[in-house]
Design a protein around this motif. Structure first.
Motif, mmCIF file in Angstrom:
data_model
loop_
_atom_site.group_PDB
_atom_site.id
_atom_site.type_symbol
_atom_site.label_atom_id
_atom_site.label_comp_id
_atom_site.label_asym_id
_atom_site.label_seq_id
_atom_site.Cartn_x
_atom_site.Cartn_y
_atom_site.Cartn_z
ATOM 1 N N ILE A 272 -4.574 20.223 154.079
ATOM 2 C CA ILE A 272 -3.304 20.748 153.584
ATOM 3 C C ILE A 272 -3.083 20.179 152.182
ATOM 4 O O ILE A 272 -2.981 18.959 152.007
ATOM 5 N N ASP A 274 -0.616 21.451 150.031
ATOM 6 C CA ASP A 274 0.809 21.541 149.690
ATOM 7 C C ASP A 274 1.492 22.368 150.781
ATOM 8 O O ASP A 274 0.808 22.983 151.605
ATOM 9 N N PHE A 275 2.789 22.364 150.782
ATOM 10 C CA PHE A 275 3.509 23.206 151.748
ATOM 11 C C PHE A 275 4.898 23.515 151.232
ATOM 12 O O PHE A 275 5.414 22.832 150.348
ATOM 13 N N ASP A 276 5.481 24.582 151.762
ATOM 14 C CA ASP A 276 6.912 24.811 151.564
ATOM 15 C C ASP A 276 7.522 25.008 152.950
ATOM 16 O O ASP A 276 6.890 24.669 153.950
ATOM 17 N N ARG A 279 5.200 27.997 154.637
ATOM 18 C CA ARG A 279 3.763 28.179 154.447
ATOM 19 C C ARG A 279 3.078 26.861 154.114
ATOM 20 O O ARG A 279 3.728 25.878 153.762
ATOM 21 N N VAL A 280 1.750 26.889 154.217
ATOM 22 C CA VAL A 280 0.967 25.743 153.763
ATOM 23 C C VAL A 280 -0.084 26.235 152.765
ATOM 24 O O VAL A 280 -0.525 27.380 152.840
ATOM 25 N N GLN A 281 -0.434 25.344 151.830
ATOM 26 C CA GLN A 281 -1.526 25.654 150.919
ATOM 27 C C GLN A 281 -2.777 24.979 151.465
ATOM 28 O O GLN A 281 -2.805 23.769 151.677
ATOM 29 N N HIS A 283 -6.710 23.914 151.332
ATOM 30 C CA HIS A 283 -7.834 23.613 150.440
ATOM 31 C C HIS A 283 -9.084 23.439 151.290
ATOM 32 O O HIS A 283 -9.054 22.764 152.318
ATOM 33 N N ASP A 292 -8.132 27.631 146.896
ATOM 34 C CA ASP A 292 -6.960 27.310 147.718
ATOM 35 C C ASP A 292 -6.141 28.579 147.938
ATOM 36 O O ASP A 292 -6.134 29.466 147.083
ATOM 37 N N TRP A 294 -2.340 30.179 150.032
ATOM 38 C CA TRP A 294 -1.137 29.950 150.833
ATOM 39 C C TRP A 294 -1.190 30.828 152.072
ATOM 40 O O TRP A 294 -1.603 31.981 152.015
ATOM 41 N N ASP A 296 0.933 31.488 156.092
ATOM 42 C CA ASP A 296 2.075 31.150 156.940
ATOM 43 C C ASP A 296 1.720 29.958 157.832
ATOM 44 O O ASP A 296 0.631 29.906 158.394
#
Ligand code: MLZ
Length: 320
Positions: A272, A274-276, A279-281, A283, A292, A294, A296
């Protein structure tokens, strides 16, 4: 070069990293982190499935390939470019006859009229084998949520997660709700767990002073107001007490096994990045950040460590 005999334990200690905890996946998908049964599906079997790109539709499909606990699903009669992969324990695949039996519409194979279409004579005529009931992880789909069909809510548009829109619950199966955006084409519809963070009670936007996207066709010169909207149309708001809005608990640096969205046959070692809120980013270890993407947080393409191992699927280790 792919690392052979990839071993998570060694890799985690060399990276000083940890795997994403199993309960994160279970909370987000409502399914067990590892399938409880081995995959029983066979190529060519006929079944019904939710179209992932048009989730209000249940279609007649066949199994085009099997890999571990994953199935490549083919829309009968359509070009293979529409094929997609699902996990064999997905709650969104059903035995033939499910749609009819439960009063839902079945989208027929390409070239067949929907009116009067019946899967049984079709299967007989084309010599399809019918997927047996015991291949499916669960086919009990009573409403377990407390939500009612046509309840109004505020929902995140998965295609545009910055938008919170006026929405309705248009179908319920087990723990899952089908969300529809009022006035919009059903191509935006999606299935989600009733506990998900994607759905909110009416008045949520107002409470957090965030813009609520009104139904398509709503007069731009007017301000949208829930009370008037509900009253005018004789709609009902979903009961506030039913919402859980559990945020996902993924954290940066957690390791997992993820389906490569550019080549869905492959599952890779991933982190992982990054995330909001929704969602997660992801890698892929050893690959450039350029790859990379994004996704859900509740995607069924995110798996915990050892998922490939447990399900006899190949895992692509990090590239050196
Ligand atoms: N600009 C896009 C937004 C659609 C948002 C729909 N939300 C349910 C469009 O107009 O297509």
């Amino acid at each position: 070069k792919l690392k052979r005999d990839f071993v998570w334990e060694d890799y985690l200690s060399s990276q000083k990293a940890r795997g994403a905890p199993l309960d994160i996946f279970e909370e987000l998908t409502g399914s067990k982190a590892f399938p409880s049964n081995p995959n029983r599906f066979r190529v060519e079997w006929l079944l019904e499935a939710v179209d992932p790109l048009h989730q209000s539709m249940i279609c007649l499909v066949s199994v085009a390939a099997v890999m571990g606990n994953r199935l490549r699903i083919h829309f009968v009669g359509f070009p293979a470019i529409y094929d997609f992969w699902v996990n064999s324990d997905s709650p969104f695949i059903f035995p033939c006859g499910f749609a009819q039996r439960t009063g839902r519409r079945l989208s027929p194979p390409c070239g067949c009229e929907e009116e009067g279409f019946c899967w049984k004579p079709f299967a007989q005529k084309h010599d399809f084998q019918i997927a047996p009931d015991d291949a499916f992880s669960s086919i009990l789909y009573e409403n377990e949520t407390g939500f009612k069909i046509l309840d109004r809510i505020e929902a995140i548009d998965r295609h545009h997660p910055e938008l919170v829109c006026v929405a309705s619950i248009v179908d319920v199966m087990g723990k899952y709700l089908l969300i529809h955006f009022d006035g919009w084409n059903s191509c935006y519809d999606y299935w989600t767990l009733a506990t998900s963070n994607y759905i909110r009670p009416i008045g949520w936007c107002k409470e957090i002073t965030y813009e609520l996207s009104p139904p398509l066709g709503f007069d731009e010169n007017e301000t949208f107001d829930w009370e008037t909207y509900l009253q005018k149309n004789d709609f009902r708001a979903a009961d506030v007490g039913l919402f859980r809005n559990e945020p996902h608990r993924f954290e940066i640096g957690m390791k997992l096994e993820v389906v490569d969205q550019r080549n869905c046959r492959l599952i890779r070692v991933a982190t992982i990045a990054d995330f909001d809120d929704f969602r997660v980013q992801v890698h892929f270890d050893g690959w450039s950040d350029m790859y990379d993407f994004w996704i859900d947080a509740d995607s069924r393409d995110l798996h915990p460590l050892q998922w490939c191992n447990e399900t006899q699927h190949q895992l692509q280790g990090p590239v050196n």
